[in-house]
Write a protein that holds these residues in place. Structure first.
Motif, PDB file in Angstrom:
ATOM      1  N   UNK A  32       0.845  -1.198   0.000  1.00  0.00           N
ATOM      2  CA  UNK A  32       0.000   0.000   0.000  1.00  0.00           C
ATOM      3  C   UNK A  32       0.878   1.244   0.000  1.00  0.00           C
ATOM      4  N   UNK A  33       0.585   2.157  -0.919  1.00  0.00           N
ATOM      5  CA  UNK A  33       1.393   3.362  -1.080  1.00  0.00           C
ATOM      6  C   UNK A  33       1.324   4.290   0.131  1.00  0.00           C
ATOM      7  N   UNK A  34       0.208   4.298   0.842  1.00  0.00           N
ATOM      8  CA  UNK A  34       0.046   5.246   1.938  1.00  0.00           C
ATOM      9  C   UNK A  34       0.682   4.778   3.250  1.00  0.00           C
ATOM     10  N   UNK A  35       1.320   3.616   3.246  1.00  0.00           N
ATOM     11  CA  UNK A  35       2.011   3.100   4.433  1.00  0.00           C
ATOM     12  C   UNK A  35       3.491   2.937   4.083  1.00  0.00           C
ATOM     13  N   UNK A  36       4.339   3.540   4.876  1.00  0.00           N
ATOM     14  CA  UNK A  36       5.786   3.460   4.640  1.00  0.00           C
ATOM     15  C   UNK A  36       6.270   2.010   4.750  1.00  0.00           C
ATOM     16  N   UNK A  37       7.366   1.724   4.083  1.00  0.00           N
ATOM     17  CA  UNK A  37       8.000   0.415   4.175  1.00  0.00           C
ATOM     18  C   UNK A  37       9.147   0.471   5.177  1.00  0.00           C
ATOM     19  N   UNK A  38       9.321  -0.607   5.914  1.00  0.00           N
ATOM     20  CA  UNK A  38      10.484  -0.732   6.795  1.00  0.00           C
ATOM     21  C   UNK A  38      11.637  -1.322   5.984  1.00  0.00           C
ATOM     22  N   UNK A  72      -0.092  -1.587  -4.922  1.00  0.00           N
ATOM     23  CA  UNK A  72       0.576  -2.512  -5.823  1.00  0.00           C
ATOM     24  C   UNK A  72       0.263  -3.928  -5.349  1.00  0.00           C
ATOM     25  N   UNK A  73      -0.403  -4.694  -6.189  1.00  0.00           N
ATOM     26  CA  UNK A  73      -0.728  -6.082  -5.863  1.00  0.00           C
ATOM     27  C   UNK A  73       0.214  -6.968  -6.678  1.00  0.00           C
ATOM     28  N   UNK A  74       1.034  -7.734  -5.947  1.00  0.00           N
ATOM     29  CA  UNK A  74       2.023  -8.608  -6.572  1.00  0.00           C
ATOM     30  C   UNK A  74       1.458 -10.021  -6.667  1.00  0.00           C
ATOM     31  N   UNK A 100       6.195  -3.733   8.425  1.00  0.00           N
ATOM     32  CA  UNK A 100       7.234  -4.760   8.566  1.00  0.00           C
ATOM     33  C   UNK A 100       7.293  -5.756   7.418  1.00  0.00           C
ATOM     34  N   UNK A 101       6.163  -6.116   6.859  1.00  0.00           N
ATOM     35  CA  UNK A 101       6.103  -7.025   5.711  1.00  0.00           C
ATOM     36  C   UNK A 101       5.161  -6.418   4.686  1.00  0.00           C
ATOM     37  N   UNK A 102       4.791  -7.170   3.687  1.00  0.00           N
ATOM     38  CA  UNK A 102       3.738  -6.739   2.776  1.00  0.00           C
ATOM     39  C   UNK A 102       2.400  -7.164   3.363  1.00  0.00           C
ATOM     40  N   UNK A 103       1.314  -6.783   2.711  1.00  0.00           N
ATOM     41  CA  UNK A 103      -0.025  -6.928   3.278  1.00  0.00           C
ATOM     42  C   UNK A 103      -0.797  -8.121   2.717  1.00  0.00           C
ATOM     43  N   UNK A 104      -1.728  -8.588   3.530  1.00  0.00           N
ATOM     44  CA  UNK A 104      -2.876  -9.385   3.090  1.00  0.00           C
ATOM     45  C   UNK A 104      -2.534 -10.559   2.174  1.00  0.00           C
ATOM     46  N   UNK A 105      -1.750 -11.471   2.688  1.00  0.00           N
ATOM     47  CA  UNK A 105      -1.423 -12.697   1.967  1.00  0.00           C
ATOM     48  C   UNK A 105      -2.719 -13.429   1.608  1.00  0.00           C
ATOM     49  N   UNK A 119      -5.169  -8.642   7.202  1.00  0.00           N
ATOM     50  CA  UNK A 119      -4.279  -8.682   8.364  1.00  0.00           C
ATOM     51  C   UNK A 119      -4.569  -7.590   9.390  1.00  0.00           C
ATOM     52  N   UNK A 120      -4.850  -6.362   8.938  1.00  0.00           N
ATOM     53  CA  UNK A 120      -5.110  -5.279   9.889  1.00  0.00           C
ATOM     54  C   UNK A 120      -6.366  -5.524  10.729  1.00  0.00           C
ATOM     55  N   UNK A 121      -7.265  -6.339  10.208  1.00  0.00           N
ATOM     56  CA  UNK A 121      -8.498  -6.655  10.935  1.00  0.00           C
ATOM     57  C   UNK A 121      -8.419  -8.009  11.643  1.00  0.00           C
ATOM     58  N   UNK A 122      -7.273  -8.683  11.514  1.00  0.00           N
ATOM     59  CA  UNK A 122      -7.108 -10.029  12.080  1.00  0.00           C
ATOM     60  C   UNK A 122      -8.206 -10.982  11.615  1.00  0.00           C
ATOM     61  N   UNK A 123      -8.443 -10.968  10.303  1.00  0.00           N
ATOM     62  CA  UNK A 123      -9.467 -11.816   9.708  1.00  0.00           C
ATOM     63  C   UNK A 123      -8.845 -12.765   8.694  1.00  0.00           C
ATOM     64  N   UNK A 124      -9.328 -13.988   8.708  1.00  0.00           N
ATOM     65  CA  UNK A 124      -8.894 -14.974   7.728  1.00  0.00           C
ATOM     66  C   UNK A 124     -10.041 -15.897   7.369  1.00  0.00           C
ATOM     67  N   UNK A 125     -10.122 -16.236   6.090  1.00  0.00           N
ATOM     68  CA  UNK A 125     -11.190 -17.103   5.591  1.00  0.00           C
ATOM     69  C   UNK A 125     -10.614 -18.068   4.572  1.00  0.00           C
ATOM     70  N   UNK A 126     -11.168 -19.266   4.538  1.00  0.00           N
ATOM     71  CA  UNK A 126     -10.828 -20.232   3.502  1.00  0.00           C
ATOM     72  C   UNK A 126     -12.114 -20.550   2.760  1.00  0.00           C
ATOM     73  N   UNK A 127     -12.089 -20.379   1.434  1.00  0.00           N
ATOM     74  CA  UNK A 127     -13.265 -20.631   0.616  1.00  0.00           C
ATOM     75  C   UNK A 127     -13.093 -21.967  -0.090  1.00  0.00           C
ATOM     76  N   UNK A 128     -13.745 -22.972   0.428  1.00  0.00           N
ATOM     77  CA  UNK A 128     -13.729 -24.281  -0.225  1.00  0.00           C
ATOM     78  C   UNK A 128     -14.975 -25.056   0.169  1.00  0.00           C
TER      79      UNK A 128
END
Length: 146
Positions: A32-38, A72-74, A100-105, A119-128
């Motif tokens: 995300x451009x609006x958050x600095x990188x470490x 930027x989505x890699x 510290x890392x990149x976002x939202x794996x 990640x910022x919301x501490x949410x995770x889902x698996x769609x299967x």
């Protein structure tokens, strides 16, 4: 959709990442451009750079929509060396956030979302709905799902 109730940490995180690499063919990380990188995240980008399949400026990705901003989505193919990198760079699933890392794996199977994290919301889902995948997820020691 399966909601991850408690953050996968340590061995649980490593097993979940290994399962995602076994089932999925692609994953994304977001800068995300609006958050600095470490320094750590800058080094991570350098390590990941040879594996980037595509980078797109996007205002949304699974679980997130920006208003008036782009990120930027890699995109990466699920390769064994990247599995090891993700396992060694983080100890827990929601650690994937800037600075510290990149976002939202997030992982994709056949172009469909499979593992979604906000990640910022501490949410995770698996769609299967694939029974074998659900059984394999439930076999991960320490995974708390609903």
């Amino acid at each position: 959709m399966i909601e991850i109730l408690e953050e996968p940490v340590g061995n649980t995180y490593r097993q979940l990442i290994s399962l995602a690499f076994n089932i999925c063919d692609e994953f994304i990380l977001v800068k995300r451009d609006q958050i600095e990188l470490s320094k750590n995240s800058e080094l991570l980008i350098e390590e990941l750079n040879p594996y980037v399949k595509a980078m797109k400026k996007q205002e949304e990705w699974p679980g997130t929509r920006l208003f008036g901003h782009y990120a930027d989505v890699y995109y990466f193919d699920c390769k064994p060396e990247l599995e090891q990198l993700l396992i060694h760079k983080a100890e827990r699933l929601y650690q994937w956030k800037q600075p510290e890392l990149l976002e939202d794996l997030c992982f994709y199977k056949d172009k469909e979302e499979w593992l979604i994290t906000v990640a910022h919301e501490n949410l995770g889902f698996i769609k299967t709905t694939v029974r074998e995948e659900i059984l394999r997820i439930r076999e991960i020691e320490g995974i708390m799902i609903y």
